[in-house]
Design an enzyme around this catalytic site. Structure first.
Site, PDB file in Angstrom:
ATOM      1  N   GLU A  17     102.606  81.913  41.247  1.00 33.08           N
ATOM      2  CA  GLU A  17     101.571  83.092  41.508  1.00 33.08           C
ATOM      3  C   GLU A  17     100.532  83.058  40.787  1.00 33.08           C
ATOM      4  O   GLU A  17      99.456  83.368  41.194  1.00 33.08           O
ATOM      5  CB  GLU A  17     102.501  84.297  41.292  1.00 33.08           C
ATOM      6  CG  GLU A  17     103.654  84.419  42.224  1.00 33.08           C
ATOM      7  CD  GLU A  17     104.883  83.838  41.751  1.00 33.08           C
ATOM      8  OE1 GLU A  17     104.919  82.834  40.840  1.00 33.08           O
ATOM      9  OE2 GLU A  17     106.101  84.295  42.310  1.00 33.08           O
ATOM     10  N   LYS A 116      95.336  67.091  24.964  1.00 35.39           N
ATOM     11  CA  LYS A 116      96.961  67.027  25.046  1.00 35.39           C
ATOM     12  C   LYS A 116      97.375  67.970  23.860  1.00 35.39           C
ATOM     13  O   LYS A 116      97.125  67.674  22.882  1.00 35.39           O
ATOM     14  CB  LYS A 116      97.318  65.523  25.256  1.00 35.39           C
ATOM     15  CG  LYS A 116      97.377  65.203  26.485  1.00 35.39           C
ATOM     16  CD  LYS A 116      97.684  63.443  26.488  1.00 35.39           C
ATOM     17  CE  LYS A 116      99.013  63.425  26.423  1.00 35.39           C
ATOM     18  NZ  LYS A 116     100.031  63.757  27.343  1.00 35.39           N
ATOM     19  N   ARG A 533      96.069  74.326  37.036  1.00 36.99           N
ATOM     20  CA  ARG A 533      96.559  72.958  37.388  1.00 36.99           C
ATOM     21  C   ARG A 533      98.057  72.699  37.058  1.00 36.99           C
ATOM     22  O   ARG A 533      98.402  72.935  35.861  1.00 36.99           O
ATOM     23  CB  ARG A 533      95.681  71.745  36.678  1.00 36.99           C
ATOM     24  CG  ARG A 533      94.603  71.372  37.718  1.00 36.99           C
ATOM     25  CD  ARG A 533      95.155  70.631  38.828  1.00 36.99           C
ATOM     26  NE  ARG A 533      95.520  69.582  38.795  1.00 36.99           N
ATOM     27  CZ  ARG A 533      94.774  68.240  38.984  1.00 36.99           C
ATOM     28  NH1 ARG A 533      93.514  68.465  39.350  1.00 36.99           N
ATOM     29  NH2 ARG A 533      95.363  67.055  38.588  1.00 36.99           N
ATOM     30  N   HIS A 712      84.065  60.955  35.984  1.00 38.61           N
ATOM     31  CA  HIS A 712      84.183  62.484  35.941  1.00 38.61           C
ATOM     32  C   HIS A 712      82.918  63.308  36.290  1.00 38.61           C
ATOM     33  O   HIS A 712      82.988  64.769  36.480  1.00 38.61           O
ATOM     34  CB  HIS A 712      84.907  62.922  34.772  1.00 38.61           C
ATOM     35  CG  HIS A 712      86.284  62.185  34.422  1.00 38.61           C
ATOM     36  ND1 HIS A 712      86.173  60.903  33.789  1.00 38.61           N
ATOM     37  CD2 HIS A 712      87.505  62.487  34.973  1.00 38.61           C
ATOM     38  CE1 HIS A 712      87.469  60.665  33.760  1.00 38.61           C
ATOM     39  NE2 HIS A 712      88.129  61.278  34.296  1.00 38.61           N
TER      40      HIS A 712
END
Ligand code: GLN
Ligand code: ZN
Length: 772
Positions: A17, A116, A533, A712
């Site tokens: 959601e 990360k 994401r 990118h």
């Protein structure tokens, strides 16, 4: 009675959601009011899920990332975004601008860097500090959430990143590189003042316990950083609240003495991860300061398998007897890294499903374990319902050990036999000579990394086929048409070594997982990767086997269209492992070897089908590195061996390529060389060829294509820039061993960008060859 608690829950929602709301908000299709309401509803639901525990967690919710939330709370706003602010609370607009960059009429500013989160696949926004950084509370959101939960009647345990971990995760101009650069510690005194203010605010809200996350405390830390931890938490422990310092992702074993001293001096409690490494809990508890709380992470926050509750009970019972209610139970880490609810999986193979435990199941497991502990200590029995659940869990684990769907004797035999396989091809020099003759490539050969643009048309085709709306034949025709488009384009551009374009792949791991035995896929098993994401990692539940050739017909078709060589294109064993949820009933290295053997068969089939160049992508090789340095060697040993196991069967004149990206590789360059790929294409352009620094001390022995432009970015790279990069590379590596290629695959780009950029790249190669 032991308390139970959580270190954090996923925030994205069972049905993603939050993702959906964020993306429509960003697209301008959702009001801020509705976005806020969606998030409020999600938090409510997530607190409800923890209602049986002693606290609910607040501070685990984040609009984009929890470290970014904390930066905003502390007033760490990179200068280029300050003009968005007009005093008062740091706004959501600013927060999103830091995360995503901003391109408006009055301000253009790139996003902060993202990296990360320890050894997970979650990415946080790196705080940007300055040498004279000042910290002040500039956002109220965290305190508002606490009030929100309290208004619902919950006992709240706020969760905040620890000061030392926060500094370790930060970067800043004027500071030395590395997470433990000593100069960053100069900011600690001011930072602590703000932490003290935050704690005072918690105090005023009637908070009893605060969780302060210091995962760095179990890493390889220098003396100055260990001191920083001790000194900071001595201060924070004196603010009239109970502080639980949380460590996770690593066993406390290696830093045991330090952690015991730390606990004795400072915080009222410490959380340790019992699911990683092997800690002798009994002796740890024997040395534990008995007036302090020890929270033990017994349910994995990283894996998705049901916990062996019997075994866990036996392991922790003696400690509970010693520490009594000073021993708390929790998952090992935040549950951010696992999906939400396995019961949503209506289509999952039942045999697999019974072994899985997502967030909601883990909370149940924790409650069941706590109930069993209490029963053991009191000498009473579990309720009938709990007893049934306990027995069921025990039975499920037994089933798993004996399941014929999980254990495949043929794979195991093959693995045994594979011990005799010679992992080493003849010397590179021998191979290089026959390959040069066979392939006859120009100097500075040009190639790409594998994927070409994934257009809406391609995605529609795959979706239709999966949903049965398009016949196998039409699908095959459709993909072939795309392969032809890719080949024709490369021919036209004058690229030397071609690729088929990967139109058949939704994802470089999922594609192979779906074709291999031992894999399962969920429908709702989403895990946040960054911002909105999410990824849905495949689940490796059983012995891995190749059921049929996976790429041969596509490669063969592509090769039939051109006189130039077309690379076969596979994802490597380590990357498949790294980007999946991996079974925990055998060592990861064992599962990886099974993957390697499956890929070995595919590589040999490609070779048989006439493919002369085969690329095995290992972008995740470095990601798999353990957090503690002393474990690197062991990991790299088996990771490299798995790559060799996959690739070593080919003939000398078959050229093996590999590709790596997403990380800096300097510190594992020797292991990369040990892969002994004939050619490696590797990301370097974003770091301005920092990779070449590694070649000062180490002579990379084989051929290498240092990526000459950043895929990118939509910008078309300049020829001179590429030429310069390669000239610099040529100072370290003989020109005969250099390739010319982009940084990574092109699937996220538009065709127009790809054509323009590759045309320039081909020109650059020509200039280097002296042809123009
Ligand atoms: N062959 C893959 C591609 O080109 C490699 C992707 C990656 O390195 N992540 O898309
Ligand atoms: Zn890549």
């Amino acid at each position: 009675m032991s308390k139970t608690h959580n270190l954090g829950l996923p925030r994205i929602g069972a049905d993603r959601e939050l993702k959906k709301a964020l993306e429509s908000f960003w697209a301008g299709n959702l009001s801020e009011e509705t976005l806020l309401a969606t998030a409020t509803e999600l938090r409510k639901r997530h607190w409800q899920a923890q209602a049986d525990e002693d606290f609910v967690s607040v501070g685990d919710f984040a609009w984009y990332d929890h470290i970014l939330e904390w930066s905003c709370t502390l007033g760490v706003i990179p200068k280029r975004f300050e003009s968005l602010e007009s005093g008062g609370d740091v706004t959501l607009k600013t927060l999103f601008a830091i995360a995503r960059g901003i391109q408006s009429d009055d301000i253009k500013a790139p996003a902060s860097e993202m990296t990360k989160w320890f050894d997970t696949n979650y990415h946080y926004i790196v705080p940007e500090l300055t040498a004279n950084q000042k910290f002040t509370i500039r956002r109220e959101f965290l305190f508002e959430q606490i009030k929100e939960a309290q208004a619902l009647g919950y006992q709240v345990k706020p969760i905040i990143p620890g000061p030392v971990t926060y500094l370790a995760l930060s970067k800043g101009e004027g500071f030395s590189a590395g997470f433990d650069a000593d100069d960053k510690l100069s900011l600690l005194p001011d930072l602590l003042t703000t932490y003290v203010e935050v704690l005072a605010r918690f105090n005023a809200l009637g908070i009893e316990w605060v969780q302060i996350d210091e995962p760095v405390a179990t890493l390889n830390l220098s003396q100055s950083w260990q001191n920083a931890l001790i000194e900071s938490h001595e201060v924070l422990a004196k603010q009239g609240l109970n502080i639980l310092v949380a460590t996770y992702f690593e066993s406390p074993e290696a830093n045991k003495d330090f952690l015991l001293q730390f606990a004795a001096n400072g915080p009222q409690g410490l959380h340790i991860d019992l699911t990683r490494g092997i800690l002798d809990l009994d002796s740890f508890v024997a040395a534990w300061p008995k007036d302090k709380v020890l929270s033990i992470g017994v349910i994995s926050g990283r894996e998705i398998w049901r916990t062996d509750l019997e075994q866990t009970l036996a392991r922790i019972l003696p400690s509970v007897r010693v520490l009594g209610d000073k021993l708390w139970l929790a998952p090992s880490s935040s549950l951010l890294h696992v999906p939400y609810d396995v019961n949503l999986e209506a289509k999952l193979n039942l045999e697999v499903k019974q072994h899985l435990s997502f967030t909601l199941q883990k909370i149940e497991e924790l409650q069941l374990l706590a109930a069993k502990l209490k029963a053991e200590l009191d000498g009473t029995a579990l309720s009938a319902e709990q007893q049934k659940a306990w027995e069921q869990q025990t039975q499920t684990l037994k089933n798993r050990r004996n399941s014929t769907q999980i254990h495949n004797p043929l794979v195991q035999q093959r693995l045994k036999d594979a011990q005799n396989i010679n992992l080493h091809r003849p010397d590179y020099a021998v191979r290089a000579a026959v390959q040069a003759k066979r392939l006859n490539l120009p100097l500075f050969p040009t190639t790409t990394i594998g994927s070409f643009p994934q257009t809406a048309e391609i995605r529609q085709l795959r979706r239709d086929w999966k949903q049965g709306k398009c016949s196998d034949k039409d699908y095959e025709e459709g993909i072939k048409a795309q392969i032809k488009i890719a080949i024709d384009c490369q021919e036209e551009l004058g690229i030397d070594v071609l690729v088929h374009g990967e139109a058949e792949r939704n994802d470089m791991v999922e594609y192979f997982g779906e074709l291999l035995g031992g894999f399962a896929f969920t429908q709702h098993g989403w895990v946040q990767s960054y911002g909105s994401r999410c990824v849905k990692p495949p689940i490796i539940y059983g012995d891995v086997s190749r059921l049929m050739p996976m790429t041969v017909s596509w490669s063969q078709y592509a090769q039939s269209l051109s006189d130039k060589f077309v690379k076969g294109m596979l994802t490597g064993p380590v990357t498949i492992l790294q980007w999946s949820f991996v079974r925990d009933d055998q060592p990861r290295s064992e599962t990886c070897r099974q993957l390697a053997l499956a890929l070995r068969d595919e590589i040999l089939d490609l070779e048989k089908a006439g493919i002369k160049i085969i690329q095995i992508d290992e972008p995740a090789l470095r990601e798999g590195l353990p957090l503690r340095k002393e474990h690197w060697h062991e990991y790299l040993r088996w990771a490299v061996d798995c790559f060799l196991l996959a690739t070593s069967g080919v003939k000398d004149d078959t050229q093996i390529h590999t590709h790596m990206c997403y990380s800096e590789f300097n510190d594992i360059i020797e292991s990369i060389a040990e892969l002994d790929a004939d050619v490696i294409t590797i990301e370097t352009s974003r770091s301005n060829m920092e990779l070449l620094d590694a070649f000062e001390a180490f002579h990379y022995p084989n051929e290498i294509g240092p990526g000459v432009y950043d895929i990118h970015s939509p910008n078309i790279p300049e020829k001179d820039w590429m030429v310069q990069l390669l000239k610099r590379a040529a100072e370290k590596i003989p020109a005969e061993r250099l390739w010319v290629n982009p940084d990574c695959g092109l699937k996220t780009r538009h065709w127009s960008e790809v054509k323009a950029a590759l045309a320039v790249m081909v020109e650059a190669a020509k200039e280097l060859r002296g042809e123009s």
